[in-house]
Design a protein around this motif. Structure first.
Motif, PDB file in Angstrom:
ATOM      1  N   PRO A  96      13.748  16.254  -5.168  1.00 25.23           N
ATOM      2  CA  PRO A  96      12.375  15.781  -5.366  1.00 25.23           C
ATOM      3  C   PRO A  96      11.992  14.752  -4.312  1.00 25.23           C
ATOM      4  O   PRO A  96      12.803  13.935  -3.882  1.00 25.23           O
ATOM      5  CB  PRO A  96      12.429  15.145  -6.765  1.00 25.23           C
ATOM      6  N   SER A  97      10.748  14.841  -3.880  1.00 21.07           N
ATOM      7  CA  SER A  97      10.246  13.861  -2.926  1.00 21.07           C
ATOM      8  C   SER A  97      10.277  12.482  -3.577  1.00 21.07           C
ATOM      9  O   SER A  97       9.945  12.315  -4.746  1.00 21.07           O
ATOM     10  CB  SER A  97       8.818  14.220  -2.515  1.00 21.07           C
ATOM     11  N   GLU A  98      10.693  11.475  -2.793  1.00 14.92           N
ATOM     12  CA  GLU A  98      10.829  10.131  -3.341  1.00 14.92           C
ATOM     13  C   GLU A  98      10.479   9.101  -2.276  1.00 14.92           C
ATOM     14  O   GLU A  98      10.358   9.430  -1.091  1.00 14.92           O
ATOM     15  CB  GLU A  98      12.259   9.906  -3.837  1.00 14.92           C
ATOM     16  N   PRO A  99      10.304   7.839  -2.653  1.00 16.41           N
ATOM     17  CA  PRO A  99       9.943   6.814  -1.670  1.00 16.41           C
ATOM     18  C   PRO A  99      10.991   6.669  -0.566  1.00 16.41           C
ATOM     19  O   PRO A  99      12.182   6.866  -0.793  1.00 16.41           O
ATOM     20  CB  PRO A  99       9.851   5.545  -2.514  1.00 16.41           C
ATOM     21  N   ILE A 100      10.497   6.334   0.621  1.00 16.09           N
ATOM     22  CA  ILE A 100      11.342   6.145   1.800  1.00 16.09           C
ATOM     23  C   ILE A 100      11.084   4.745   2.360  1.00 16.09           C
ATOM     24  O   ILE A 100       9.963   4.246   2.321  1.00 16.09           O
ATOM     25  CB  ILE A 100      11.036   7.193   2.881  1.00 16.09           C
ATOM     26  N   LEU A 101      12.122   4.127   2.902  1.00 11.56           N
ATOM     27  CA  LEU A 101      12.001   2.802   3.500  1.00 11.56           C
ATOM     28  C   LEU A 101      12.285   2.847   4.990  1.00 11.56           C
ATOM     29  O   LEU A 101      12.990   3.735   5.481  1.00 11.56           O
ATOM     30  CB  LEU A 101      12.990   1.837   2.837  1.00 11.56           C
ATOM     31  N   ARG A 102      11.761   1.867   5.699  1.00 14.77           N
ATOM     32  CA  ARG A 102      12.145   1.660   7.088  1.00 14.77           C
ATOM     33  C   ARG A 102      13.660   1.439   7.134  1.00 14.77           C
ATOM     34  O   ARG A 102      14.205   0.680   6.347  1.00 14.77           O
ATOM     35  CB  ARG A 102      11.418   0.426   7.656  1.00 14.77           C
ATOM     36  N   GLY A 103      14.315   2.122   8.034  1.00 14.83           N
ATOM     37  CA  GLY A 103      15.763   2.011   8.126  1.00 14.83           C
ATOM     38  C   GLY A 103      16.511   3.171   7.509  1.00 14.83           C
ATOM     39  O   GLY A 103      17.731   3.283   7.674  1.00 14.83           O
ATOM     40  N   SER A 104      15.818   4.066   6.789  1.00 11.83           N
ATOM     41  CA  SER A 104      16.478   5.232   6.210  1.00 11.83           C
ATOM     42  C   SER A 104      16.983   6.164   7.309  1.00 11.83           C
ATOM     43  O   SER A 104      16.281   6.415   8.295  1.00 11.83           O
ATOM     44  CB  SER A 104      15.509   6.011   5.314  1.00 11.83           C
TER      45      SER A 104
ATOM     46  N   THR B  13       6.958   9.016   1.532  1.00  4.94           N
ATOM     47  CA  THR B  13       7.832   9.804   0.657  1.00  4.94           C
ATOM     48  C   THR B  13       8.413  10.959   1.455  1.00  4.94           C
ATOM     49  O   THR B  13       7.881  11.350   2.496  1.00  4.94           O
ATOM     50  CB  THR B  13       7.081  10.378  -0.565  1.00  4.94           C
ATOM     51  N   GLY B  14       9.509  11.509   0.948  1.00  2.00           N
ATOM     52  CA  GLY B  14      10.107  12.651   1.614  1.00  2.00           C
ATOM     53  C   GLY B  14      11.205  13.268   0.769  1.00  2.00           C
ATOM     54  O   GLY B  14      11.750  12.620  -0.130  1.00  2.00           O
ATOM     55  N   GLY B  15      11.550  14.517   1.087  1.00  2.00           N
ATOM     56  CA  GLY B  15      12.532  15.238   0.298  1.00  2.00           C
ATOM     57  C   GLY B  15      13.843  15.506   0.989  1.00  2.00           C
ATOM     58  O   GLY B  15      14.741  16.088   0.383  1.00  2.00           O
ATOM     59  N   TYR B  16      13.969  15.112   2.260  1.00  2.00           N
ATOM     60  CA  TYR B  16      15.261  15.271   2.926  1.00  2.00           C
ATOM     61  C   TYR B  16      16.220  14.193   2.440  1.00  2.00           C
ATOM     62  O   TYR B  16      15.816  13.059   2.177  1.00  2.00           O
ATOM     63  CB  TYR B  16      15.111  15.149   4.441  1.00  2.00           C
ATOM     64  N   PRO B  17      17.503  14.510   2.339  1.00  2.00           N
ATOM     65  CA  PRO B  17      18.460  13.497   1.869  1.00  2.00           C
ATOM     66  C   PRO B  17      18.665  12.392   2.907  1.00  2.00           C
ATOM     67  O   PRO B  17      18.655  12.644   4.114  1.00  2.00           O
ATOM     68  CB  PRO B  17      19.745  14.302   1.652  1.00  2.00           C
ATOM     69  N   LYS B  18      18.847  11.174   2.410  1.00  2.00           N
ATOM     70  CA  LYS B  18      19.123  10.013   3.257  1.00  2.00           C
ATOM     71  C   LYS B  18      20.597   9.651   3.082  1.00  2.00           C
ATOM     72  O   LYS B  18      21.018   9.260   1.989  1.00  2.00           O
ATOM     73  CB  LYS B  18      18.240   8.827   2.857  1.00  2.00           C
ATOM     74  N   ILE B  19      21.357   9.787   4.151  1.00  2.00           N
ATOM     75  CA  ILE B  19      22.788   9.551   4.064  1.00  2.00           C
ATOM     76  C   ILE B  19      23.112   8.067   3.976  1.00  2.00           C
ATOM     77  O   ILE B  19      24.106   7.661   3.369  1.00  2.00           O
ATOM     78  CB  ILE B  19      23.521  10.200   5.262  1.00  2.00           C
ATOM     79  N   ALA B  20      22.258   7.217   4.561  1.00  2.00           N
ATOM     80  CA  ALA B  20      22.496   5.775   4.542  1.00  2.00           C
ATOM     81  C   ALA B  20      21.205   5.064   4.921  1.00  2.00           C
ATOM     82  O   ALA B  20      20.245   5.686   5.399  1.00  2.00           O
ATOM     83  CB  ALA B  20      23.622   5.385   5.500  1.00  2.00           C
TER      84      ALA B  20
ATOM     85  N   MET C 118       0.793  -1.223   0.000  1.00  2.00           N
ATOM     86  CA  MET C 118       0.000   0.000   0.000  1.00  2.00           C
ATOM     87  C   MET C 118       0.829   1.279   0.000  1.00  2.00           C
ATOM     88  O   MET C 118       0.278   2.373  -0.094  1.00  2.00           O
ATOM     89  CB  MET C 118      -0.927   0.016   1.233  1.00  2.00           C
ATOM     90  N   MET C 119       2.153   1.150   0.103  1.00  3.03           N
ATOM     91  CA  MET C 119       2.976   2.353   0.174  1.00  3.03           C
ATOM     92  C   MET C 119       2.866   3.204  -1.083  1.00  3.03           C
ATOM     93  O   MET C 119       2.993   4.425  -1.024  1.00  3.03           O
ATOM     94  CB  MET C 119       4.431   1.981   0.445  1.00  3.03           C
ATOM     95  N   ARG C 120       2.619   2.573  -2.223  1.00  7.52           N
ATOM     96  CA  ARG C 120       2.490   3.345  -3.471  1.00  7.52           C
ATOM     97  C   ARG C 120       1.277   4.259  -3.441  1.00  7.52           C
ATOM     98  O   ARG C 120       1.165   5.194  -4.228  1.00  7.52           O
ATOM     99  CB  ARG C 120       2.394   2.391  -4.655  1.00  7.52           C
ATOM    100  N   PHE C 121       0.331   3.974  -2.503  1.00  5.58           N
ATOM    101  CA  PHE C 121      -0.845   4.822  -2.343  1.00  5.58           C
ATOM    102  C   PHE C 121      -0.689   5.771  -1.145  1.00  5.58           C
ATOM    103  O   PHE C 121      -1.657   6.402  -0.719  1.00  5.58           O
ATOM    104  CB  PHE C 121      -2.093   3.959  -2.151  1.00  5.58           C
ATOM    105  N   GLY C 122       0.532   5.830  -0.593  1.00  6.94           N
ATOM    106  CA  GLY C 122       0.777   6.724   0.536  1.00  6.94           C
ATOM    107  C   GLY C 122       0.409   6.145   1.886  1.00  6.94           C
ATOM    108  O   GLY C 122       0.299   6.894   2.863  1.00  6.94           O
ATOM    109  N   VAL C 123       0.211   4.823   1.966  1.00  2.49           N
ATOM    110  CA  VAL C 123      -0.180   4.181   3.226  1.00  2.49           C
ATOM    111  C   VAL C 123       1.002   3.390   3.781  1.00  2.49           C
ATOM    112  O   VAL C 123       1.458   2.436   3.148  1.00  2.49           O
ATOM    113  CB  VAL C 123      -1.388   3.236   3.021  1.00  2.49           C
TER     114      VAL C 123
END
Length: 311
Positions: free
Chosen positions: A228-236, A255-262, A25-30
């Motif tokens: 640009p805002s992009e998908p985010i995963l658990r652990g970012s 989704t989010g626009g802050y940079p993920k360093i790792a 469901m993440m593709r729908f923002g859930v």
């Protein structure tokens, strides 16, 4: 088979119903949600003969008090070193036990850990949301938060013998976290990447099911924060403009626009969430192939552990 009813006398913050998660469901923002310590729920369910992702109760450091007002139900507790009492009798932290009509259950923090899962030998009767009972903490959608004064009905209950569960070493708080650089490590200087590994980073009290803010060396991005805002995963490991890192967890935004360093490898997260505020962790950057090798080795070890329950 019969029914049992648990009357909730007190429930701390973030005590919710969780199952294996709301997949696809993440593709729908859930967000997927699900338990903070996913292995704990799998262990508790497998020990009872349930499906690994069956719904259970996730207990935070806020604790839980409940009374069985009718029927009887067997529960399995796994995750964290919590204190469990039934009518004042103290049980082991990792335990299968039966709660009968008139008996009171108390769960409170013990010497270590932040989250515990209580699986039930039966089926929790709550309406699903989008095909899952997992509770999205910020909104309460899903099976929901447990609140004082409400009743939780468990149908098709079974009773199993009481016994202790073996607590694997991997269930303990994990203070060394393996991570793969990126996906936006290009926005950080070599010194920032070195500081990420040098640490240490302390878990702050800004800690909930969405994530935990870390106190440590500033990891100030050198590039623009308007990516640009992009998908985010658990652990970012997401870094804000002032260089403060946040490790995203079960209820993270999609989704989010802050940079993920790792990105912390998935298997380290179940141990990480058992750390408590003010405890420290360190990060070790590894190659993607090394992450795959670690994941496979640990998955095989976990399967061997579950095999003792027939899982």
């Amino acid at each position: 088979m019969a029914d049992a009813v648990l009357s909730i006398l007190r429930a701390g913050p973030h005590v919710t119903l969780q199952d294996g998660g709301r997949r696809g469901m993440m593709r729908f923002g859930v967000p997927a949600s699900g338990p903070m310590d996913r292995k704990a729920l799998i262990v508790a369910n497998t020990a009872l003969g349930n499906a690994p992702g069956a719904a259970g109760i996730e207990v935070s450091l806020g604790g839980l008090e409940a009374e069985c007002t009718s029927g009887a139900v067997t529960l399995a507790a796994a995750g964290g070193g919590f204190v469990i009492e039934v009518d004042g009798q103290r049980l082991g932290a990792w335990q299968i036990f039966t709660l009968r009509a008139g008996q009171r259950l108390v769960v409170r923090p013990g010497p270590w850990g932040s989250w515990m899962c209580l699986a039930v030998a039966g089926q929790i009767e709550r309406p699903e949301w989008l095909g899952s009972l997992s509770t999205h903490g910020p909104t309460g959608l899903g099976g929901g938060r447990l609140l004082a004064g409400e009743a939780l009905t468990i149908t098709q209950t079974r009773q199993l013998p009481d016994r202790a569960l073996p607590c694997p070493a991997s269930a303990r708080p994990r203070h060394l976290l393996h991570a793969v650089a990126g996906p936006q490590d290009r926005f950080f200087s070599p010194q920032a990447l070195a500081d990420l590994q040098a640490g240490p980073f302390r878990l702050t009290s800004a800690y909930d099911r969405m994530g935990v803010r870390l106190a440590g060396p500033p990891l100030v991005p050198t590039g623009a924060l308007s990516i640009p805002s992009e998908p985010i995963l658990r652990g970012s490991i997401q870094v804000s403009g002032d260089g403060v890192a946040t490790l995203l967890l079960a209820d993270h935004q999609t989704t989010g626009g802050y940079p993920k360093i790792a990105t912390v490898i998935d298997d380290d997260l179940d141990g990480f969430v058992q750390c408590r505020p003010n405890q420290s962790v360190r990060f070790q950057l590894i190659a993607p192939q090394t992450a795959v090798t670690i994941a496979r080795q640990r998955a095989a070890s976990f399967r061997r552990y579950l095999a003792q329950f027939g899982g």
